[in-house]
Design an enzyme around this catalytic site. Structure first.
Site, short mmCIF file in Angstrom:
data_model
loop_
_atom_site.label_atom_id
_atom_site.label_comp_id
_atom_site.label_asym_id
_atom_site.label_seq_id
_atom_site.Cartn_x
_atom_site.Cartn_y
_atom_site.Cartn_z
N GLU A 118 18.11 20.83 24.10
CA GLU A 118 17.48 22.14 23.92
C GLU A 118 18.60 23.19 24.01
O GLU A 118 18.64 23.99 24.94
CB GLU A 118 16.40 22.38 24.99
CG GLU A 118 15.51 23.59 24.70
CD GLU A 118 14.51 23.87 25.84
OE1 GLU A 118 14.60 23.23 26.90
OE2 GLU A 118 13.64 24.76 25.65
N HIS A 164 12.19 18.05 23.05
CA HIS A 164 12.83 18.93 22.07
C HIS A 164 13.79 18.19 21.13
O HIS A 164 13.53 18.08 19.95
CB HIS A 164 13.58 20.11 22.73
CG HIS A 164 12.68 21.05 23.43
ND1 HIS A 164 11.77 21.84 22.76
CD2 HIS A 164 12.50 21.32 24.75
CE1 HIS A 164 11.09 22.57 23.64
NE2 HIS A 164 11.50 22.27 24.85
N ASP A 189 4.92 25.74 26.62
CA ASP A 189 4.27 26.67 27.57
C ASP A 189 3.47 27.71 26.80
O ASP A 189 3.79 28.91 26.87
CB ASP A 189 5.32 27.39 28.42
CG ASP A 189 6.13 26.42 29.27
OD1 ASP A 189 5.60 25.97 30.30
OD2 ASP A 189 7.27 26.12 28.89
#
Ligand SMILES: *[C@@H]1O[C@H](CO)[C@@H](O)[C@H](O)[C@H]1NC(C)=O
Ligand SMILES: *[C@@H]1O[C@H](CO)[C@@H](O)[C@H](O)[C@H]1NC(C)=O
Ligand SMILES: *[C@@H]1O[C@H](CO)[C@@H](O)[C@H](O)[C@H]1NC(C)=O
Ligand SMILES: *[C@@H]1O[C@H](CO)[C@@H](O)[C@H](O)[C@H]1NC(C)=O
Ligand SMILES: [Zn+2]
Length: 513
Positions: free
Chosen positions: A361, A386, A444
């Site tokens: 990431e 990711h 999120d």
């Protein structure tokens, strides 16, 4: 004399053919070659090998007509949501017909989510901070701390925070409560009207991001809220047609009104019980599993303890605790290599502890942090969180694909956290084109102003997979989410059956639309 004689005509014909044929043949061979390439690429694309049933073909036709119309229009107006910042694109996305179809689509599982980033923050403001005994204090740098207690929490250190203020009382004294609530809401999310101005670089946005987790901790670590938060999280995803979740969970000390705290086992037990209660009223809900996670800012010696804790939790709750991960910003945290001793403990002991490691990431190619992808592979990570930097590691890419280890792509998160601007240039475009193993998730969503998985699916379907990607791609992504989950083979079968039932209904409704 050109024509007329019995011997003249064939001569003319062959002359004509001699002139025309090469063009004709060339034209055919270009078209053939193009078609051949188009066909091959269509088969290579994610979902390209799926064969649709008749009703699915009809549904696909409807969906693709809408998709093509929306993209064509965007090319004219130059207002294409995936190329815009999500905070500005959101309103446009929610007007899209394709988006409304994606919302209804059974998407399977959400495999990359964090414990307290999944419930609309509006609920935190309107419900949680309105509960009795909610106190707030203000730190010198302007951040907030919350604590439920009766009559009051222990006084904070004066240099850390102001005196505790009972919110119920505070609201009574305010001239404009709406204004206050709006300001609370702003402190609970990253959403702002001008993200490029507010968040000039990755440091600024990550500081705010981590501050949000800290700010809401006093709210969501309160036992009654902790339980309700889980329930609401499941509800929001279920409403978005997601039937199974895997949460990266920190399992913090959860406290009661009298200050008593509960340990990690209590947390896991609570997740399990709330999920079971939720399943009773929601027949298609498959369940919830936890990936116990610690923060990558911690010292290696502490991570050793966490790995051992993860092994214990998995022994105690084998069907609920799926494994271990490290969370927090990769660029400023410890690398997986720093933690190698800790992370090798299970294999040295001959105990199985699956890893679900965030790796890659980052935009900083060639740094030690960028090397996390190598270590995630070597440590046999079950999935890669990711994997944004994966295209820069061809050997890792090759091995992951051979072992069928998927990346968890979270496009809106990557954009908001400033790894990529225009989602048409997200590295997953190339991975989707070659059918690389992947799942889509939302990381999120609450802090990004998204809900469930649909906004991320929209970005993927419209911006990342390209104009031609169709229902096959979407179906494959939903299937992948179950295939690559931590469910046991038996659980997977059940989940797949449940998903298929809802998928068939969705297809039926869409084809009749
Ligand atoms: C918050 O929501 C719960 C149900 O989830 C409800 O029982 C409670 O009354 C609500 N509290 C407030 C203050 O709105
Ligand atoms: C603000 O202060 C608190 C407590 O003093 C600290 O934990 C936090 O990291 C600070 N946040 C920022 C953004 O400086
Ligand atoms: C309170 O603040 C809100 C939001 O800023 C505003 O829309 C509203 O008009 C204000 N109400 C009063 C009574 O001033
Ligand atoms: C990863 O898997 C390989 C092949 O199964 C095994 O040889 C190796 O020991 C594993 N490594 C770790 C760290 O578990
Ligand atoms: Zn994450």
């Amino acid at each position: 004399m050109l024509a007329g004689g019995p011997s003249g005509q064939p001569a003319l014909l062959s002359l004509l053919l001699a002139v025309v044929l090469p063009f004709f043949c060339l034209a055919i061979s270009i078209d053939e070659a193009r078609n051949e390439l188009i066909k091959r690429e269509k088969m290579m694309r994610l979902g390209g090998q799926l064969v649709l049933k008749k009703e699915e073909e009809e549904a696909n036709g409807k969906l693709m007509t809408l998709k093509k119309a929306e993209i064509t229009k965007a090319m004219k107006t130059q207002m294409f949501p995936p190329s815009m910042h999500f905070f500005q694109a959101k309103k446009l996305i929610e007007k899209s017909e394709v988006f409304h179809i994606l919302k209804k689509m059974p998407k399977g599982a959400a495999l990359h989510l964090h414990d307290f980033g999944i419930v609309d923050v509006d609920w935190l403001v309107k419900n949680v901070t309105y509960r009795p005994h909610c106190h707030v204090c203000f730190t010198p740098n302007g951040t907030l701390h919350f604590k439920f207690a009766h009559p009051t929490p222990p006084a904070p250190n004066q240099e850390d925070c102001s005196k505790w203020i009972l919110l119920q009382q505070y609201r009574k004294e305010l001239k404009n409560v709406t204004e206050f609530d709006n300001s609370l809401q702003k402190t609970f999310t990253l959403v702002t009207e001008n993200p490029e101005v507010t968040y000039v670089d990755q440091n600024v946005i990550w500081t705010k991001f981590e501050t949000i987790f800290l700010t809401i901790s006093g709210l969501v670590h309160y036992a009654p809220v902790f339980k309700d938060y889980i329930f609401r999280g499941l509800e929001e995803f279920y409403m978005d047609n997601v039937i199974y979740l895997e949460l990266r969970a920190r399992l913090p000390p959860v406290y009661e009104l009298n200050g008593e705290t509960h340990d990690r086992k209590w947390c896991v037990k609570t997740y399990k019980e709330v999920a079971e209660a939720f399943a009773k009223d929601h027949p298609e809900f498959v369940g919830l599993k936890l990936i116990y996670s610690d923060h990558r800012s911690k010292d290696a010696s502490l991570i050793k303890i966490s790995v051992k804790t993860a092994m214990e939790l998995r022994t105690d709750f084998p069907t609920t605790v799926a494994g271990f991960d490290l969370v927090g910003r990769e660029d400023t945290g410890h690398t997986l290599y720093d933690y190698k001793e800790a992370l090798l403990i299970p294999s040295l002991k001959g105990i199985k502890l699956p890893y679900f490691l965030h790796a890659g990431e980052t935009d900083w190619q060639g740094t030690s942090v960028d090397g996390n992808l190598l270590d995630a592979l070597i440590l046999n990570s079950t999935r890669i969180g990711h994997g944004f930097a994966l295209s820069k590691h061809p050997a890792v890419m090759e091995d992951l694909q051979k072992r069928d280890i998927p990346i968890e792509v979270c496009p809106i998160s990557n954009q908001v956290l400033k790894l990529v601007t225009d989602l048409r240039t997200h590295p997953a475009t190339a991975f989707m084109a070659v059918g690389y193993p992947m799942v889509i998730s939302s990381d999120d969503p609450a802090f990004f102003g998204a809900k469930g998985l649909s906004h991320d699916f929209y970005e993927v379907f419209m911006g990342i997979s390209g104009m031609d990607a169709d229902l096959r791609t979407l179906k494959q992504l939903a299937i992948n989410s179950i295939k690559y989950s931590a469910l046991s083979p038996t659980e997977k079968k059940t989940a797949m059956k449940t998903w298929e039932k809802t998928w068939d209904k969705f297809i039926h409704d869409l084809s009749k639309k």
